[in-house]
Write a protein that holds these residues in place. Structure first.
Motif, mmCIF file in Angstrom:
data_model
loop_
_atom_site.group_PDB
_atom_site.id
_atom_site.type_symbol
_atom_site.label_atom_id
_atom_site.label_comp_id
_atom_site.label_asym_id
_atom_site.label_seq_id
_atom_site.Cartn_x
_atom_site.Cartn_y
_atom_site.Cartn_z
ATOM 1 N N ARG A 119 47.873 -18.217 -28.279
ATOM 2 C CA ARG A 119 48.338 -18.243 -29.671
ATOM 3 C C ARG A 119 47.421 -17.406 -30.560
ATOM 4 N NH1 ARG A 119 50.494 -23.871 -32.046
ATOM 5 N NH2 ARG A 119 52.359 -24.061 -30.774
ATOM 6 N N LYS A 120 46.116 -17.569 -30.376
ATOM 7 C CA LYS A 120 45.161 -16.801 -31.188
ATOM 8 C C LYS A 120 45.277 -15.314 -30.904
ATOM 9 C CE LYS A 120 41.877 -20.554 -31.730
ATOM 10 N NZ LYS A 120 40.587 -21.113 -31.340
ATOM 11 N N LYS A 121 45.508 -14.965 -29.640
ATOM 12 C CA LYS A 121 45.661 -13.549 -29.296
ATOM 13 C C LYS A 121 46.915 -12.975 -29.947
ATOM 14 C CE LYS A 121 43.019 -12.689 -25.215
ATOM 15 N NZ LYS A 121 42.814 -11.318 -24.800
ATOM 16 N N ILE A 122 47.978 -13.750 -29.991
ATOM 17 C CA ILE A 122 49.219 -13.280 -30.621
ATOM 18 C C ILE A 122 49.001 -13.081 -32.116
ATOM 19 C CG2 ILE A 122 51.587 -13.952 -31.231
ATOM 20 C CD1 ILE A 122 51.707 -15.226 -28.368
ATOM 21 N N ILE A 123 48.325 -14.013 -32.759
ATOM 22 C CA ILE A 123 48.020 -13.875 -34.186
ATOM 23 C C ILE A 123 47.174 -12.631 -34.414
ATOM 24 C CG2 ILE A 123 46.755 -14.890 -36.130
ATOM 25 C CD1 ILE A 123 47.598 -17.662 -34.933
ATOM 26 N N SER A 124 46.176 -12.430 -33.564
ATOM 27 C CA SER A 124 45.315 -11.257 -33.677
ATOM 28 C C SER A 124 46.114 -9.972 -33.495
ATOM 29 C CB SER A 124 44.196 -11.346 -32.637
ATOM 30 O OG SER A 124 43.360 -10.225 -32.723
ATOM 31 N N LEU A 125 47.014 -9.955 -32.512
ATOM 32 C CA LEU A 125 47.851 -8.781 -32.262
ATOM 33 C C LEU A 125 48.735 -8.459 -33.467
ATOM 34 C CD1 LEU A 125 49.144 -6.598 -30.418
ATOM 35 C CD2 LEU A 125 50.750 -8.382 -29.697
ATOM 36 N N VAL A 126 49.431 -9.469 -33.979
ATOM 37 C CA VAL A 126 50.326 -9.255 -35.118
ATOM 38 C C VAL A 126 49.526 -8.814 -36.338
ATOM 39 C CG1 VAL A 126 51.937 -10.378 -36.706
ATOM 40 C CG2 VAL A 126 52.081 -10.829 -34.254
ATOM 41 N N ALA A 127 48.381 -9.426 -36.581
ATOM 42 C CA ALA A 127 47.540 -9.038 -37.716
ATOM 43 C C ALA A 127 47.051 -7.600 -37.563
ATOM 44 C CB ALA A 127 46.359 -9.999 -37.854
ATOM 45 N N ALA A 128 46.694 -7.206 -36.337
ATOM 46 C CA ALA A 128 46.242 -5.833 -36.105
ATOM 47 C C ALA A 128 47.371 -4.837 -36.331
ATOM 48 C CB ALA A 128 45.677 -5.698 -34.691
ATOM 49 N N VAL A 129 48.546 -5.143 -35.835
ATOM 50 C CA VAL A 129 49.700 -4.261 -36.025
ATOM 51 C C VAL A 129 50.018 -4.134 -37.511
ATOM 52 C CG1 VAL A 129 52.188 -4.022 -35.628
ATOM 53 C CG2 VAL A 129 50.672 -4.655 -33.738
ATOM 54 N N ALA A 130 49.923 -5.238 -38.233
ATOM 55 C CA ALA A 130 50.217 -5.233 -39.667
ATOM 56 C C ALA A 130 49.045 -4.708 -40.493
ATOM 57 C CB ALA A 130 50.580 -6.641 -40.129
ATOM 58 N N GLN A 131 47.903 -4.485 -39.835
ATOM 59 C CA GLN A 131 46.683 -4.017 -40.493
ATOM 60 C C GLN A 131 46.296 -4.919 -41.655
ATOM 61 O OE1 GLN A 131 47.591 0.085 -41.399
ATOM 62 N NE2 GLN A 131 47.229 0.717 -39.292
#
Length: 152
Positions: A119-131
């Protein structure tokens, strides 16, 4: 004052009706059938153009499986919107997204993920994509430093 403009409270309550209806997976037609009204009336309630009376709000709550107070709660903390004159906040962009079809689908899928590290990795991924700043926060806290590689 423009008497044609819907009250902010009516708009807020209507948005909560819509959000809960979508969460329950009901169409406007199904909710209308459960209430004995037309789907057009449900549309007007959800937009806030028609006020929802107390007995109708109780019926909507019964059909949607919530307490009537649900429709006055704001955010995850459950705080009710302030009822002062002109002091009610419009639903913010998070509430708008969460009540959208995409937001509900994303939340349902995310809740099925039981691994907290994933879950944390998914949040990190989405946040990174959204910058967004959240990407830096997650990375700075090292919350995923010991997580297994998702690629293998």
């Amino acid at each position: 004052m423009n008497t044609k403009a819907p009250s902010q409270i009516d708009v807020f309550v209507g948005s909560r009706v819509r959000m809960r209806r979508l969460m329950a997976g009901l169409s406007q037609e199904k909710l209308a059938d459960g209430l004995g009204i037309t789907f057009q009336q449900v549309q007007k309630y959800e937009k806030g153009t028609n006020r929802i009376g107390a007995s109708r709000l109780q019926a909507i709550a019964d059909v949607l499986g919530v307490h009537p107070s649900f429709f006055f709660q704001e955010g995850e903390e459950g705080a009710a919107p302030r009822a002062g004159l002109g002091d009610v906040r419009e639903p913010n962009e998070i509430s708008s997204f969460v009540s959208s079809k995409e937001g509900i689908a994303l939340n349902r899928a995310f809740l099925k993920i039981t691994d907290p590290i994933l879950r944390k990795k998914i949040i990190s991924l989405v946040a990174a994509v959204a910058q967004t700043p959240e990407a830096e926060t997650v990375a700075a806290h090292g919350s995923t430093a010991h997580a297994p590689d998702l690629h293998g």
